[in-house]
Design a protein around this motif. Sequence first.
Motif, PDB file in Angstrom:
ATOM      1  N   GLN A   2     -43.411  -6.459 113.986  1.00  0.00           N
ATOM      2  CA  GLN A   2     -44.231  -6.484 112.778  1.00  0.00           C
ATOM      3  C   GLN A   2     -43.396  -6.258 111.537  1.00  0.00           C
ATOM      4  O   GLN A   2     -43.746  -6.671 110.453  1.00  0.00           O
ATOM      5  CB  GLN A   2     -45.316  -5.412 112.872  1.00  0.00           C
ATOM      6  N   PHE A   3     -42.300  -5.534 111.744  1.00  0.00           N
ATOM      7  CA  PHE A   3     -41.504  -5.167 110.572  1.00  0.00           C
ATOM      8  C   PHE A   3     -40.072  -5.633 110.752  1.00  0.00           C
ATOM      9  O   PHE A   3     -39.529  -5.601 111.847  1.00  0.00           O
ATOM     10  CB  PHE A   3     -41.530  -3.650 110.370  1.00  0.00           C
ATOM     11  N   LEU A   4     -39.499  -6.046 109.652  1.00  0.00           N
ATOM     12  CA  LEU A   4     -38.100  -6.455 109.663  1.00  0.00           C
ATOM     13  C   LEU A   4     -37.260  -5.206 109.479  1.00  0.00           C
ATOM     14  O   LEU A   4     -37.502  -4.417 108.580  1.00  0.00           O
ATOM     15  CB  LEU A   4     -37.843  -7.429 108.505  1.00  0.00           C
ATOM     16  N   ARG A   5     -36.295  -5.018 110.368  1.00  0.00           N
ATOM     17  CA  ARG A   5     -35.363  -3.924 110.153  1.00  0.00           C
ATOM     18  C   ARG A   5     -34.278  -4.446 109.221  1.00  0.00           C
ATOM     19  O   ARG A   5     -33.444  -5.248 109.607  1.00  0.00           O
ATOM     20  CB  ARG A   5     -34.765  -3.455 111.462  1.00  0.00           C
ATOM     21  N   VAL A   6     -34.346  -4.025 107.991  1.00  0.00           N
ATOM     22  CA  VAL A   6     -33.496  -4.619 106.958  1.00  0.00           C
ATOM     23  C   VAL A   6     -32.068  -4.112 107.095  1.00  0.00           C
ATOM     24  O   VAL A   6     -31.830  -2.931 107.307  1.00  0.00           O
ATOM     25  CB  VAL A   6     -34.038  -4.261 105.564  1.00  0.00           C
ATOM     26  N   ILE A   7     -31.121  -5.030 107.009  1.00  0.00           N
ATOM     27  CA  ILE A   7     -29.712  -4.661 106.998  1.00  0.00           C
ATOM     28  C   ILE A   7     -29.266  -4.656 105.539  1.00  0.00           C
ATOM     29  O   ILE A   7     -29.475  -5.642 104.832  1.00  0.00           O
ATOM     30  CB  ILE A   7     -28.878  -5.670 107.806  1.00  0.00           C
ATOM     31  N   PRO A   8     -28.701  -3.560 105.058  1.00  0.00           N
ATOM     32  CA  PRO A   8     -28.348  -3.502 103.641  1.00  0.00           C
ATOM     33  C   PRO A   8     -27.405  -4.634 103.237  1.00  0.00           C
ATOM     34  O   PRO A   8     -26.522  -4.994 104.011  1.00  0.00           O
ATOM     35  CB  PRO A   8     -27.616  -2.157 103.505  1.00  0.00           C
ATOM     36  N   LEU A  66     -30.669 -13.564  98.469  1.00  0.00           N
ATOM     37  CA  LEU A  66     -30.902 -12.151  98.167  1.00  0.00           C
ATOM     38  C   LEU A  66     -31.149 -11.370  99.460  1.00  0.00           C
ATOM     39  O   LEU A  66     -31.704 -11.912 100.416  1.00  0.00           O
ATOM     40  CB  LEU A  66     -32.129 -12.005  97.257  1.00  0.00           C
ATOM     41  N   PRO A  67     -30.751 -10.099  99.493  1.00  0.00           N
ATOM     42  CA  PRO A  67     -31.071  -9.282 100.670  1.00  0.00           C
ATOM     43  C   PRO A  67     -32.572  -9.037 100.724  1.00  0.00           C
ATOM     44  O   PRO A  67     -33.203  -8.780  99.689  1.00  0.00           O
ATOM     45  CB  PRO A  67     -30.336  -7.965 100.412  1.00  0.00           C
ATOM     46  N   PRO A  68     -33.195  -9.133 101.890  1.00  0.00           N
ATOM     47  CA  PRO A  68     -34.655  -9.056 101.993  1.00  0.00           C
ATOM     48  C   PRO A  68     -35.238  -7.679 101.697  1.00  0.00           C
ATOM     49  O   PRO A  68     -36.464  -7.532 101.685  1.00  0.00           O
ATOM     50  CB  PRO A  68     -34.944  -9.439 103.455  1.00  0.00           C
ATOM     51  N   ALA A  69     -34.393  -6.664 101.459  1.00  0.00           N
ATOM     52  CA  ALA A  69     -34.914  -5.308 101.238  1.00  0.00           C
ATOM     53  C   ALA A  69     -35.935  -5.281 100.105  1.00  0.00           C
ATOM     54  O   ALA A  69     -36.882  -4.495 100.122  1.00  0.00           O
ATOM     55  CB  ALA A  69     -33.766  -4.351 100.933  1.00  0.00           C
ATOM     56  N   THR A  70     -35.730  -6.169  99.117  1.00  0.00           N
ATOM     57  CA  THR A  70     -36.602  -6.126  97.950  1.00  0.00           C
ATOM     58  C   THR A  70     -37.801  -7.087  98.072  1.00  0.00           C
ATOM     59  O   THR A  70     -38.611  -7.184  97.167  1.00  0.00           O
ATOM     60  CB  THR A  70     -35.800  -6.534  96.703  1.00  0.00           C
ATOM     61  N   PHE A  71     -37.894  -7.797  99.209  1.00  0.00           N
ATOM     62  CA  PHE A  71     -38.964  -8.783  99.365  1.00  0.00           C
ATOM     63  C   PHE A  71     -40.311  -8.090  99.605  1.00  0.00           C
ATOM     64  O   PHE A  71     -40.363  -6.931 100.012  1.00  0.00           O
ATOM     65  CB  PHE A  71     -38.686  -9.713 100.557  1.00  0.00           C
ATOM     66  N   GLY A 105     -43.900  -7.552 101.763  1.00  0.00           N
ATOM     67  CA  GLY A 105     -44.114  -7.426 103.198  1.00  0.00           C
ATOM     68  C   GLY A 105     -44.243  -8.775 103.887  1.00  0.00           C
ATOM     69  O   GLY A 105     -43.665  -9.017 104.938  1.00  0.00           O
ATOM     70  N   GLY A 106     -44.997  -9.676 103.256  1.00  0.00           N
ATOM     71  CA  GLY A 106     -45.213 -10.994 103.849  1.00  0.00           C
ATOM     72  C   GLY A 106     -43.919 -11.804 103.908  1.00  0.00           C
ATOM     73  O   GLY A 106     -43.651 -12.486 104.897  1.00  0.00           O
ATOM     74  N   GLU A 107     -43.131 -11.690 102.854  1.00  0.00           N
ATOM     75  CA  GLU A 107     -41.860 -12.425 102.836  1.00  0.00           C
ATOM     76  C   GLU A 107     -40.906 -11.896 103.908  1.00  0.00           C
ATOM     77  O   GLU A 107     -40.261 -12.659 104.635  1.00  0.00           O
ATOM     78  CB  GLU A 107     -41.216 -12.315 101.445  1.00  0.00           C
ATOM     79  N   GLN A 108     -40.862 -10.565 104.024  1.00  0.00           N
ATOM     80  CA  GLN A 108     -39.999  -9.975 105.056  1.00  0.00           C
ATOM     81  C   GLN A 108     -40.435 -10.421 106.448  1.00  0.00           C
ATOM     82  O   GLN A 108     -39.607 -10.738 107.303  1.00  0.00           O
ATOM     83  CB  GLN A 108     -40.059  -8.442 104.981  1.00  0.00           C
ATOM     84  N   GLN A 109     -41.736 -10.460 106.646  1.00  0.00           N
ATOM     85  CA  GLN A 109     -42.267 -10.859 107.939  1.00  0.00           C
ATOM     86  C   GLN A 109     -41.854 -12.293 108.274  1.00  0.00           C
ATOM     87  O   GLN A 109     -41.461 -12.593 109.395  1.00  0.00           O
ATOM     88  CB  GLN A 109     -43.807 -10.739 107.896  1.00  0.00           C
ATOM     89  N   ARG A 110     -41.873 -13.159 107.275  1.00  0.00           N
ATOM     90  CA  ARG A 110     -41.512 -14.563 107.521  1.00  0.00           C
ATOM     91  C   ARG A 110     -40.009 -14.719 107.759  1.00  0.00           C
ATOM     92  O   ARG A 110     -39.579 -15.525 108.579  1.00  0.00           O
ATOM     93  CB  ARG A 110     -41.995 -15.437 106.363  1.00  0.00           C
ATOM     94  N   VAL A 111     -39.210 -13.909 107.060  1.00  0.00           N
ATOM     95  CA  VAL A 111     -37.758 -13.902 107.331  1.00  0.00           C
ATOM     96  C   VAL A 111     -37.526 -13.493 108.781  1.00  0.00           C
ATOM     97  O   VAL A 111     -36.723 -14.078 109.518  1.00  0.00           O
ATOM     98  CB  VAL A 111     -37.024 -12.934 106.367  1.00  0.00           C
ATOM     99  N   ASN A 112     -38.294 -12.489 109.202  1.00  0.00           N
ATOM    100  CA  ASN A 112     -38.210 -11.982 110.560  1.00  0.00           C
ATOM    101  C   ASN A 112     -38.543 -13.071 111.578  1.00  0.00           C
ATOM    102  O   ASN A 112     -37.860 -13.232 112.596  1.00  0.00           O
ATOM    103  CB  ASN A 112     -39.214 -10.824 110.674  1.00  0.00           C
TER     104      ASN A 112
END
Lengths: 237, 293, 258
Positions: free
Chosen positions: A105-111, A153-158, A160-167
Amino acid sequence: MPPDPTQPVLRVSHLSKSFVVHAQGGLALPVLRDVSLAVSPGECVALVGRSGAGKSTLLRCLYGNYRADAGSIRVRHRNDNVELAGAEPRVTLDVRRRTLGFVSQFLRVIPRVPAIDVVAEPALRLGATETEARRRAEFLLGVLGIPPRLWLLPPATFSGGEQQRVNIARSLIVDYPILLLDEPTASLDEGNRAGVVELINQRRDAGTAIVGIFHDAAVRDAVATRIHDVVPPGAQP
Amino acid sequence: MPDTAIQDGAYNYAYLDEQTKRMIRRAILKAVAVPGYQVPFGGREMPLPYGWGTGGIQVTAAIIGRDDTLKVIDQGADDTTNAVSIRRFFARVADVATTTRTGDATVIQTRHRVPETPLKEGQILVFQVPIPEPLRMLEPRETETRTLHALSEYGVMQVSLYESIARHGRIAKTYNYPVLVNGRYIMSPSPIPKFDNPKLDRSPALQLYGAGREKRIYAVPPYTPVKSLDFDDHPFEIETWSESCALCGSKESFLDEMIVDDTGKRLFLCSDTDWCQERQGEREGAPPEVPAK
Amino acid sequence: MTGRPLLSVRELTKRFGNRVACCDVGFDLWPGEVLGIVGESGSGKTTLLNCLAGRMTPDAGSVIYDSNASGLVDVHRLSEARRRLLTRTEWGFVNQDAREGLRMGVSAGANIGERLMAIGERHYGEIRQTATDWLGRVEIELDRLDDRPTDFSGGMRQRLQIARNLVSNPWLVFMDEPTGGLDVSVQARILDLLRGLVENLHLSAVLVTHDLGVARLLTHRLMVMQGGRVVEDGLTDQVLDDPQHAYTQMLVASILPA
């Protein structure tokens, strides 16, 4: 001998899992008891059950993220049947690298790593060239509606929906024979949800074996070929 | 028993007692057997302060005999206070002939120079050494420098040369330039100018190095390869001068620069006084041509 | 899964007087694996790392390394000469305090070039070129090549130390709290850098850390140590997401939420 395409590629037998909380005097919380499940290529099995029934725990056990207490999880990997319950870390990692994809459900963001590289990484690990991996990453990000201005761009700032789609893109860049999906459309709007559904169906029809949790009934109806009821241990007869 | 009758009578021959000389000779033999390796020895108090050649004097005292002819130089000169004192010391306590002529000497004790006149078989060159450990400025721990020598781990020495090129565009070290002896030990040649380093390589003479304060002896036997460290693209080079010696006209010897008046007028002179005088003699004498190089 | 382990550790024990620093530790490290050793201060993880890396002699047990140059070697039975050669060619060691791993008195270029010179490289221009390349790979401005690490920030020093170790293309790198004592933003940069280097160079590594976030980002596997013993080990995400041992559960529960 080549694997029989009609045979299950994922076979779970008598799987049990409890959580023991030492901080509370070794309190044992049984979550899964004697779960058995087999999934063949082209099948999409939707796990259903009420909240807290253990759907997510089951999925995480299948991925090796949670440790099974008893039972067996066998996957077809490199033309062989590999036991994941109690496997050595390097075995589990190799299975994850080639055979078993997981969308959480969640992207584990890499800095500091740009979205495009986050997506491309699993393909690069399997030996794709830089150009090839980037091309596929760009394609998937495009299909999933991530605007190109965000790719570097690093997804940390995206959102929730954008992070999910990157995932999702990251998990689909490799053609894993088995896909585990934990609420892949949870934080998506209507349009993006349809795109994800289409991608999942494409994979399923191409022969991927899928196990997923789909909270949204419409999504579940659109992708699932079969329903598997997950019943909490206490509720069993 | 050697003759202990010295003019003064109060001292043993060559000042040191026989046991001490034996101990030093054993250290010298070991040093000769392991070229470039620093052998510890039980250094004695000498009648002059550390820094004035106590190591060199002990080595000379241990090897000198009545048949020897001794030459002592300080920075190339036979007539400086230190050189004169040491020469007179041995003339008195060891009853040896002394000379300023390089070619006539059997033992030459030196501080900071190698004579210009090529040395021959049978001659012994004794160096006074202030700091025997070539890695000292890079690694302060003695236990560690010993390990580095034992294992031939000399990367750090090359690091110092790298650093010199990075800072100055070339290897800026001009004296005490490190050498590799017989392909094995890195050695400090004592603070001689790097101009003299090539003379150490495969020299027919025996080279003995004595460090009094740190109580170390090391040696380079005759005809031993002595390589000055460098890089392939920054090879070792010696100094050259566009001037020549104001007294003898030499262009191929090591020149000292002197300021001779208040206006800053400069003069270049041979650092090796014996070499200079011999050449002046030749110029005044019969054959006027320059001696063969 | 074929091949053989890069490092095989058996029954490793180290005591200081009556105190047991690490006890009966055994594991196999496979090529390409990054193993994290976690535990609180005093749990014996740094002692274990030093025993693995040949910097400390264990009281019992063995560390067998599959050397590229000479096949299987028992690290603690090698002569000192061969062990030191191994540590500066096929191995790397990244200290928590970069000052311990660097020569502070010489330039960045000399720091990076030392391993090359130690194994016989004698071309100044080529050493300098390699040092420049590595400076770029660890994201230090190239015009700092001739500056000394004394003029560098903590994060730059740590990156320089990493370059100094990796220039000899080691197979195995030991890291002792490589981001300890650095600001969070500086940490992130180093973690990202290490992650990329480990992945791209196919390094194997043993990493000691008390920071579970660092462990999650960099390691494939974890060993949890308490009082000198390994109380739990397994796949990193499994140990952190489904900790079994009471001590591991306590460690995981102690993290502040991000």
